[in-house]
Design a protein around this motif. Structure first.
Motif, PDB file in Angstrom:
ATOM      1  N   GLU A 299       0.815  -1.201   0.000  1.00  0.00           N
ATOM      2  CA  GLU A 299       0.000   0.000   0.000  1.00  0.00           C
ATOM      3  C   GLU A 299       0.860   1.266   0.000  1.00  0.00           C
ATOM      4  O   GLU A 299       0.470   2.284  -0.574  1.00  0.00           O
ATOM      5  N   ARG A 300       2.068   1.196   0.562  1.00  0.00           N
ATOM      6  CA  ARG A 300       2.768   2.435   0.893  1.00  0.00           C
ATOM      7  C   ARG A 300       4.064   2.702   0.126  1.00  0.00           C
ATOM      8  O   ARG A 300       4.472   3.856   0.016  1.00  0.00           O
ATOM      9  N   ILE A 301       4.738   1.685  -0.394  1.00  0.00           N
ATOM     10  CA  ILE A 301       6.009   1.971  -1.068  1.00  0.00           C
ATOM     11  C   ILE A 301       5.777   2.429  -2.508  1.00  0.00           C
ATOM     12  O   ILE A 301       4.765   2.114  -3.122  1.00  0.00           O
ATOM     13  N   HIS A 302       6.759   3.174  -3.030  1.00  0.00           N
ATOM     14  CA  HIS A 302       6.707   3.658  -4.402  1.00  0.00           C
ATOM     15  C   HIS A 302       7.857   3.029  -5.193  1.00  0.00           C
ATOM     16  O   HIS A 302       9.005   3.045  -4.748  1.00  0.00           O
ATOM     17  N   VAL A 303       7.539   2.484  -6.358  1.00  0.00           N
ATOM     18  CA  VAL A 303       8.533   1.808  -7.199  1.00  0.00           C
ATOM     19  C   VAL A 303       8.402   2.339  -8.623  1.00  0.00           C
ATOM     20  O   VAL A 303       7.482   3.100  -8.943  1.00  0.00           O
ATOM     21  N   ASP A 304       9.329   1.900  -9.500  1.00  0.00           N
ATOM     22  CA  ASP A 304       9.295   2.419 -10.863  1.00  0.00           C
ATOM     23  C   ASP A 304       8.443   1.569 -11.809  1.00  0.00           C
ATOM     24  O   ASP A 304       8.242   1.940 -12.965  1.00  0.00           O
ATOM     25  N   ALA A 305       7.932   0.436 -11.340  1.00  0.00           N
ATOM     26  CA  ALA A 305       7.068  -0.386 -12.190  1.00  0.00           C
ATOM     27  C   ALA A 305       6.095  -1.179 -11.322  1.00  0.00           C
ATOM     28  O   ALA A 305       6.454  -1.628 -10.224  1.00  0.00           O
ATOM     29  N   GLU A 306       4.877  -1.352 -11.804  1.00  0.00           N
ATOM     30  CA  GLU A 306       3.868  -2.127 -11.097  1.00  0.00           C
ATOM     31  C   GLU A 306       3.165  -3.074 -12.055  1.00  0.00           C
ATOM     32  O   GLU A 306       3.050  -2.801 -13.253  1.00  0.00           O
ATOM     33  N   ALA A 307       2.692  -4.186 -11.507  1.00  0.00           N
ATOM     34  CA  ALA A 307       1.934  -5.162 -12.294  1.00  0.00           C
ATOM     35  C   ALA A 307       0.899  -5.802 -11.383  1.00  0.00           C
ATOM     36  O   ALA A 307       0.976  -5.685 -10.150  1.00  0.00           O
ATOM     37  N   SER A 308      -0.068  -6.487 -11.980  1.00  0.00           N
ATOM     38  CA  SER A 308      -1.160  -7.074 -11.201  1.00  0.00           C
ATOM     39  C   SER A 308      -1.420  -8.518 -11.622  1.00  0.00           C
ATOM     40  O   SER A 308      -1.234  -8.884 -12.788  1.00  0.00           O
ATOM     41  N   LEU A 309      -1.859  -9.304 -10.646  1.00  0.00           N
ATOM     42  CA  LEU A 309      -2.358 -10.666 -10.895  1.00  0.00           C
ATOM     43  C   LEU A 309      -3.773 -10.716 -10.326  1.00  0.00           C
ATOM     44  O   LEU A 309      -3.956 -10.724  -9.113  1.00  0.00           O
ATOM     45  N   THR A 310      -4.770 -10.728 -11.190  1.00  0.00           N
ATOM     46  CA  THR A 310      -6.159 -10.620 -10.738  1.00  0.00           C
ATOM     47  C   THR A 310      -6.962 -11.900 -10.913  1.00  0.00           C
ATOM     48  O   THR A 310      -8.045 -12.025 -10.340  1.00  0.00           O
ATOM     49  N   THR A 311      -6.465 -12.842 -11.708  1.00  0.00           N
ATOM     50  CA  THR A 311      -7.210 -14.078 -11.959  1.00  0.00           C
ATOM     51  C   THR A 311      -6.836 -15.143 -10.940  1.00  0.00           C
ATOM     52  O   THR A 311      -5.668 -15.544 -10.849  1.00  0.00           O
ATOM     53  N   SER A 312      -7.796 -15.587 -10.176  1.00  0.00           N
ATOM     54  CA  SER A 312      -7.537 -16.603  -9.155  1.00  0.00           C
ATOM     55  C   SER A 312      -7.602 -17.993  -9.763  1.00  0.00           C
ATOM     56  O   SER A 312      -8.535 -18.324 -10.492  1.00  0.00           O
TER      57      SER A 312
END
Length: 636
Positions: A299-312
Motif C-alpha cells: 500500500e505504501r512503497i513507491h517503485v518504478d514499475a507495477e503489475a497485477s495478478l487478478t485471476t484466481s
C-alpha cells in the motif's frame, strides 16, 4: 512444437499457429541452458515447462526492464508461479527469495532453481547477529514486567485520580521500544512513544514530558540490549533492527520479497539500500499482522514499475464475488476474476475446514467436535498450545514460565490475571478466558484427541491468522467473525487502511479466500455485504463445531558514539500520592482474590475435589457491595 517457434527471446518462446484467430499464439517460458552450442531446444524435454497467463508474462517482462517492481497479487492468483518464472528468466543471476516464515521458505526451496536462495528476513538478521551475541540474548524479549523491573518503574498518575501500575507503564515502554525496532528510523523520536493514555493529559507540556520519559526509558533498554555483556535480551525485533540499520549489502542480483504486506519498515529500509533488482509481491488486502508492526509495503512503497495478478486459480466466480464485495469497499477498481475451470458455490455444501476469528472459537469448536465423536485436526499442530499450558501450570504453582517470553517476569498466574484486566494487558484476556472456561487439565485432554494429520481428520480447525497461505476444498467462516463490534466494522460505508480496526475486515477476506470449491459464510455477513442471493437459510448460524517506500538515510555512526543514558526519572507531576496508590493496590488485590475464590467455588460446585477451599478461605467471592466500596475508595 518448439521446432515451429517464431522467435526465442532469452527464455520466452512464442509459438506459431496456422490459424491465429482460432488458436492464438502461445507464450511459454523454458529452460534452454542445456541447449547451448547450436542444438535445437524442445519444450517436450526442457527441464522447466510452464504456461503463463498474460498477466504473469507482463510481470516477468517488467522484471527484466525495471529495477524495482511491485506485483499486486489477489488471493490464489498464482504469485508463486510468477516468481518462479521471474527466477527462471535470470538463470545466470544470483537471486534471493524472502518469505514471511520458515515453513514457506522451506517449501519454496523445493521449488525454486538452484540460483535462488530461499530465506526468511529474520534468518538473514540472525546470521548477522549470531557472531556477536549469545543465543539467549537473541531469543529473549522485553515485556512489560521486565521493563518495569529493569527501570525500577513506579506507579504513575495522569491526573483526575487516573493511577497506573508499574507494569502498565512498563508496557508503554515496551511498545515504544517495539515501535522503534520495527521502524525505518535509526534514532528514537517522538513518533515512537506509545501510550494511549496520553489522551487524558490536558497540558501539552506534560504530554511532551511523558513522551520524553518513555523514549528515554526505551532508549536506555536499547543500549543495554545491544551491549553483549549485559543480560538484557535483544529479541527477534532487536536483532532485525540491528541488521537493518547496519545497511547490509546483500550479494544478490535480484531479491523477491513475498507477502510484502506483512513486512515492517525496518526490512523495507534494508532492501531499499540494495543495488540489485527488487520485487515486492503481495496482496494489500491480506495484511493481518499490524499488531506486529506490519508496514503493508503493497500500500505504501513507491517503485518504478507495477503489475497485477487478478485471476484466481483457486476458486470460481461465486467465491470471487464475495471477495470482491470486500475489496470494492476499499475503493478497489480491479476485480478478482474467478477460475472458469472451477465450479464453486456459496452456502450449499457441508464444510471440512472451519476458520475462526479467535483462539477461543477454535477451542470451543474442538470441545464440541470431540463431544460429537469427530476426529479434529488443528492447523499448526498442538505443540505451541501444550507449551503454553505447561507455562501456565508452572505459574499457577508459583514458578516462572520457561517457554513463552510474554509470561516472563510474572511471579504467579494470578498476577497475570489481574494485569489482563487493564487496557495494557488486553492481549492476555483471551488466554485467561480460555483457562477460566476449561482449565489446563481439560485442555490437555482435549489436545490428546487431536489427530496428527489433516488426512486423518473429519474436521480441520484453525484461526484466520493460521490459515494464511493455506487452502481447502470446503471451508466455513465461523460466526465469531460477527460479534457486534466486528459487524459494525463491516458495516462501514468505506474501508480505510488507516482505520484502527481495518484488520477485522482483512482477516475476513483472508478467511473466505482459503476456499476452493465451497464456502459457507454466516448470513449476517452476506447481508452486510449486500450478497442476499446467497442467503438460503442452510447455514444461518453455528453450523460449525462450536458450543454455542522511500526512506531518508541517517548516519549509522552517530548512535555508536552516544554515551549510554542513565535510567530516566519520572517527572514529579506524574508521581501519585501514597494514599491513591494504596487504594488502588487494595482494590486490585481484593478484586483478584475475589476472582480466584469465585473460580474455586465454581469448580467445587462442579464436583472438583481438588478445588475445595482451605479452612482459612472464604467459600464465596467478595460481595458486590464490598467491590463498590473499594472502587469508591480508589476514586478518592
Amino acid at each position: 512444437m518448439l521446432a515451429k517457434a517464431k522467435r526465442l527471446e532469452g527464455k520466452l518462446v512464442v509459438t506459431e499457429t496456422s490459424n491465429p484467430q482460432k488458436n492464438p499464439p502461445e507464450k511459454w517460458w523454458v529452460d534452454v541452458n542445456e541447449y547451448r552450442g547450436g542444438a535445437t531446444p524442445s519444450i517436450a524435454n526442457a527441464s522447466v515447462e510452464t504456461k503463463f497467463t498474460q498477466e504473469q508474462l507482463q510481470c516477468i517482462e517488467k522484471f527484466q526492464t525495471s529495477s524495482q517492481l511491485k506485483i499486486s497479487a489477489f488471493a490464489g492468483a498464482g504469485k508463486t508461479t510468477t516468481l518462479l518464472g521471474i527466477a527462471n528468466s535470470a538463470p545466470n543471476k544470483k537471486g534471493l527469495y524472502l518469505a514471511f516464515n520458515k515453513e514457506i521458505a522451506d517449501e519454496a526451496m523445493k521449488k525454486f532453481p538452484k540460483n535462488v536462495d530461499c530465506r526468511t528476513t529474520h534468518s538473514l538478521a540472525y546470521q548477522f547477529a549470531a557472531s556477536r551475541y549469545s543465543r539467549e540474548k537473541l531469543s529473549g524479549g522485553m515485556n512489560a514486567v521486565r521493563c518495569a523491573e529493569l527501570l525500577n518503574l513506579q506507579p504513575i498518575n495522569l491526573g483526575e485520580n487516573r493511577n497506573y501500575s508499574a507494569r502498565q507503564v512498563g508496557q508503554w515502554v515496551a511498545e515504544t521500544l517495539q515501535n522503534f525496532c520495527q521502524s525505518d528510523s535509526q534514532e528514537f523520536g517522538p513518533q515512537h512513544a506509545a501510550c494511549e493514555r496520553l489522551r487524558y493529559i490536558k497540558n501539552d507540556s506534560d504530554i511532551e514530558e511523558l513522551k520524553n520519559f518513555l523514549i528515554q526509558s526505551a532508549q536506555y533498554i536499547w543500549h543495554q540490549a545491544v551491549d553483549a555483556s549485559t543480560g538484557v535480551p535483544l529479541g527477534h525485533d532487536g536483532y532485525l533492527k540491528l541488521w537493518s540499520i547496519s545497511q547490509p549489502k546483500l550479494e544478490h542480483d535480484f531479491i523477491m520479497l513475498d507477502e510484502a504486506q506483512d513486512t515492517n519498515a525496518a526490512v523495507i529500509y534494508a532492501l531499499s539500500k540494495q543495488s540489485g533488482k527488487t520485487v515486492y509481491v503481495g496482496d494489500k488486502y491480506q495484511q493481518i499482522y499490524g499488531f506486529r508492526g506490519a508496514f503493508n509495503a503493497m500500500e505504501r512503497i513507491h517503485v518504478d514499475a507495477e503489475a497485477s495478478l487478478t485471476t484466481s486459480f483457486r476458486f470460481g466466480e461465486p467465491i470471487a464475488e464475495v471477495a470482491n464485495a470486500i475489496i470494492r469497499k476499499f475503493g478497489e477498481k480491479r476485480q478478482i476474476v474467478g477460475n472458469s475451470a472451477v465450479t464453486s458455490n456459496v452456502n450449499t455444501s457441508p464444510a471440512k475446514a472451519f476458520i475462526y476469528r479467535t483462539n477461543m472459537g477454535v477451542l470451543d469448536g474442538l470441545a464440541n467436535s470431540i463431544n460429537s465423536k469427530k476426529r479434529p485436526y488443528l492447523a499448526g499442530g498442538t505443540n505451541e498450545l501444550l507449551a503454553l499450558i505447561h507455562d501456565i501450570e508452572l505459574m499457577q504453582a508459583g514458578h516462572p514460565a520457561i517457554s513463552n517470553a510474554d509470561f516472563f517476569g510474572f511471579k504467579h498466574w494470578l498476577d497475570l490475571v489481574g494485569y489482563s484486566k487493564s487496557e495494557e494487558g488486553g492481549a492476555f484476556q483471551t488466554i485467561v478466558q480460555v483457562i477460566e472456561k476449561y482449565g489446563t487439565s481439560q485442555l490437555r485432554s482435549m489436545l490428546q484427541e487431536v489427530v496428527t494429520s489433516a488426512e486423518q481428520a473429519d474436521l480441520i480447525l484453525t484461526t484466520a491468522h493460521k490459515s494464511k497461505g493455506k487452502e481447502w476444498d470446503h471451508v466455513e467462516v465461523c460466526d465469531d467473525f460477527v460479534t457486534k463490534v466486528r459487524a459494525d466494522n463491516l458495516r462501514m460505508e468505506q474501508y480505510k487502511f488507516d482505520h484502527p480496526m481495518v484488520e477485522e475486515v482483512t482477516l475476513l477476506y483472508v478467511a473466505l479466500t482459503r476456499a476452493k470449491i465451497s464456502l459457507n459464510i454466516p448470513d449476517r455477513i452476506l447481508s452486510i455485504l449486500g450478497l442476499h442471493k446467497y442467503i438460503n437459510g442452510l447455514f444461518p448460524t453455528e453450523t460449525h463445531p462450536s458450543t454455542s517506500a522511500e526512506v531518508t538515510p541517517l548516519s549509522s555512526e552517530k548512535s555508536s558514539e552516544t554515551k549510554k543514558p542513565l535510567i530516566p526519572t519520572l517527572p514529579k507531576q506524574f508521581i501519585p500520592s501514597a494514599g491513591s496508590i494504596k487504594a488502588r493496590d487494595d482494590y486490585m488485590a481484593e478484586t483478584t482474590q475475589s476472582m480466584h475464590l469465585a473460580d474455586m467455588a465454581n469448580k467445587q460446585s462442579a464436583g472438583d475435589p481438588k478445588s475445595r477451599p482451605r479452612s482459612n478461605q472464604t467459600s464465596s467471592p467478595v460481595s458486590e457491595n464490598k467491590l463498590q466500596e473499594l472502587q469508591n475508595k480508589f476514586k478518592k
